[in-house]
Design a protein around this motif. Structure first.
Motif, mmCIF file in Angstrom:
data_model
loop_
_atom_site.group_PDB
_atom_site.id
_atom_site.type_symbol
_atom_site.label_atom_id
_atom_site.label_comp_id
_atom_site.label_asym_id
_atom_site.label_seq_id
_atom_site.Cartn_x
_atom_site.Cartn_y
_atom_site.Cartn_z
ATOM 1 N N UNK A 130 0.839 -1.196 0.000
ATOM 2 C CA UNK A 130 0.000 0.000 0.000
ATOM 3 C C UNK A 130 0.875 1.248 0.000
ATOM 4 N N UNK A 131 1.893 1.256 0.829
ATOM 5 C CA UNK A 131 2.849 2.372 0.894
ATOM 6 C C UNK A 131 3.516 2.591 -0.460
ATOM 7 N N UNK A 132 4.027 1.513 -1.074
ATOM 8 C CA UNK A 132 4.700 1.656 -2.367
ATOM 9 C C UNK A 132 3.746 2.210 -3.427
ATOM 10 N N UNK A 133 2.502 1.748 -3.412
ATOM 11 C CA UNK A 133 1.561 2.128 -4.455
ATOM 12 C C UNK A 133 1.080 3.571 -4.335
ATOM 13 N N UNK A 172 13.108 2.996 15.508
ATOM 14 C CA UNK A 172 13.338 1.553 15.630
ATOM 15 C C UNK A 172 12.956 1.063 17.027
ATOM 16 N N UNK A 173 13.386 1.793 18.041
ATOM 17 C CA UNK A 173 13.085 1.422 19.424
ATOM 18 C C UNK A 173 11.586 1.497 19.698
ATOM 19 N N UNK A 174 10.940 2.539 19.186
ATOM 20 C CA UNK A 174 9.507 2.725 19.422
ATOM 21 C C UNK A 174 8.685 1.617 18.763
ATOM 22 N N UNK A 258 6.977 4.432 10.933
ATOM 23 C CA UNK A 258 7.625 3.546 9.951
ATOM 24 C C UNK A 258 7.640 4.172 8.560
ATOM 25 N N UNK A 259 6.619 4.963 8.210
ATOM 26 C CA UNK A 259 6.648 5.654 6.920
ATOM 27 C C UNK A 259 7.834 6.612 6.865
ATOM 28 N N UNK A 288 12.293 -3.125 10.531
ATOM 29 C CA UNK A 288 11.337 -2.822 11.597
ATOM 30 C C UNK A 288 10.428 -3.992 11.925
ATOM 31 N N UNK A 289 10.077 -4.800 10.911
ATOM 32 C CA UNK A 289 9.062 -5.835 11.114
ATOM 33 C C UNK A 289 9.562 -7.258 10.919
#
Length: 474
Positions: A130-133, A172-174, A258-259, A288-289
């Protein structure tokens, strides 16, 4: 009262500054990304057996695909079509286009729909796609909005001495500490929560640098103050911003994080080829994931040669402004042939090549129609030199309504009156001069062409045209 808490309360006491950090209304900075709102609190958060955000908007508009607006049925409590609240994001992400007053999926929209229905992809993988698109969408009337907004956020944070490497570590920590079953106030001791709130550098206020340099006991006093205010929302920025039932949820903060993380890292890489861009995007998201992301599944979807790869390739070329066309101009198209062409879906490589052929033809027609003279001769001292290609005045073609905003219109903007021949000096001026000088040229060209545009069923006022040029105030 320590200095940190004092500054925090002072922000609340100044209504303008308070609204800057809390309000999500236009011209305030209570949210990082313009496409998040009451109806879009995340890209595609899970809601029962479906998803919210862009997926929800996509599915709602899909239900009325091909129907003229007067046949839309659902109304909200003020009598407005419920579908309308999704139309802006669907058009600016280029998932749908409008013809004959009805919405239709673009090629990008078709790929988006395949992603939503895929049984091979998990939630995190779909969210990444979704982000890429939407990555090259023109939200808030800014081409490649997500990258431009990322640069803006990073610049604002740098004013407060928050360096990018430090920011990425905080994100990253969050993200790695998130448990979505807990309320946002659990994270009061996370520096990223304050970055999310005070990222904008308001009137020289460096709250983040003050926060960062404060003693631990000062921070603890602030945490306790906010915790005590969370149910009253009085005199407290964070309690007001994250109030129960409000726009900002824990999911929204995670999405912001993350975005920003993936976009900032992509902007730091060369991404010299499409393959590098795909690999880097997945790598940064996977940082991150982790094990939730299966790189092979994502690449299988992206590189699918039936529909998908051409869409993703064009997104890459638009983001990094690389040469992307393999078209051959062949015989130049006439104006009548261009007018009689069907809708050109320019959201994949083949459609973009077709658009480039039309553009090349209209550029030549526009130069010939102007007798190779700049359209601003009446108000400017135009400067010419002779082109060695055709032994005529060298001219450049300017789109009065920029091509990137074509999806805002219900008819094609690839018409001769939108193609403006300019001398190099006027062309540079309209793009790079101070706003007052640019406004002068834009106004002149608009007034000279608005009647022709209207005859072609293109309705646009000068204020909206200024917005397309990044001029926010008239």
């Amino acid at each position: 009262m320590n200095n940190l808490l004092k500054v925090y309360k002072e922000i609340w006491n100044d209504e303008n500054t308070r609204n800057t950090y809390v309000s999500i209304a236009k011209n305030n900075y209570g949210k990082m990304w313009s496409f998040f709102s009451t109806n879009y609190r995340s890209l595609m958060s899970p809601i029962g057996n479906s998803y919210g955000g862009f997926v929800n908007g996509f599915q709602i508009i899909s239900e009325i695909e091909g129907k003229k607006r007067e046949k839309w049925q659902r109304k909200n409590n003020v009598g407005q079509e419920k579908e309308k609240q999704h139309t802006t994001n669907m058009r600016e992400s280029e998932l749908f286009y409008v013809r004959d007053n009805a919405y239709h999926k673009t090629k990008k929209g078709i790929v988006f729909g395949k992603m939503v229905l895929s049984v091979d992809l998990n939630y995190e993988e779909k969210r990444f796609l979704c982000y890429l698109l939407i990555l090259n969408g023109y939200f808030n009337k800014q081409p490649n909005y997500i990258f431009k907004q990322t640069k803006f956020i990073l610049d604002e944070l740098s004013h407060q001495q928050i360096k990018q490497n430090f920011l990425l570590k905080q994100i990253y920590s969050f993200v790695n500490s998130i448990n979505l079953k807990k309320e946002i106030f659990v994270f009061l001791n996370s520096f990223y929560l304050y970055i999310d709130t005070f990222w904008y550098h308001e009137h020289g206020l460096n709250f983040l640098s003050i926060f960062f340099n404060s003693k631990s006991e000062e921070k603890m006093e602030l945490y306790e103050y906010i915790r005590c205010q969370q149910h009253t929302e009085k005199e407290c920025i964070i309690s007001q911003k994250f109030k129960s039932g409000g726009v900002y949820t824990q999911r929204t903060v995670e999405e912001n994080a993350w975005i920003l993380y993936v976009s900032a890292k992509l902007l730091s890489e060369k991404n010299s080829t499409f393959n590098e861009f795909v690999s880097n995007s997945i790598k940064f998201y996977k940082e991150l994931y982790g094990d939730k992301i299966h790189e092979n599944k994502l690449k299988d979807f992206i590189y699918n040669k039936v529909d998908n790869i051409g869409v993703f390739q064009l997104i890459y070329h638009k983001l990094f402004e690389t040469e992307n066309s393999n078209f051959q101009s062949m015989n130049n198209l006439t104006e009548d042939k261009v007018k009689n062409m069907d809708y050109i879906d320019y959201t994949d490589m083949s459609g973009n090549d077709q658009l480039n052929r039309v553009t090349a033809s209209l550029k030549l027609l526009a130069k010939n129609k102007s007798d190779f003279r700049c359209c601003c001769e009446a108000c400017e001292e135009c400067k010419y030199f002779t082109s060695k290609k055709d032994d005529r005045n060298y001219l450049e073609i300017h789109h009065l309504i920029p091509q990137v905003f074509a999806n805002d219109f219900n008819v094609s903007i690839e018409i001769l009156c939108n193609y403006v021949p300019l001398c190099p000096n006027c062309h540079r001026k309209i793009h790079f001069a101070k706003d007052e000088e640019r406004k002068h040229l834009i106004t002149f060209l608009y007034n000279s062409r608005k009647l022709e545009l209207s005859k072609e069923h293109i309705q646009i006022n000068l204020e909206d045209l200024f917005k397309y040029y990044g001029i926010r105030k008239i």
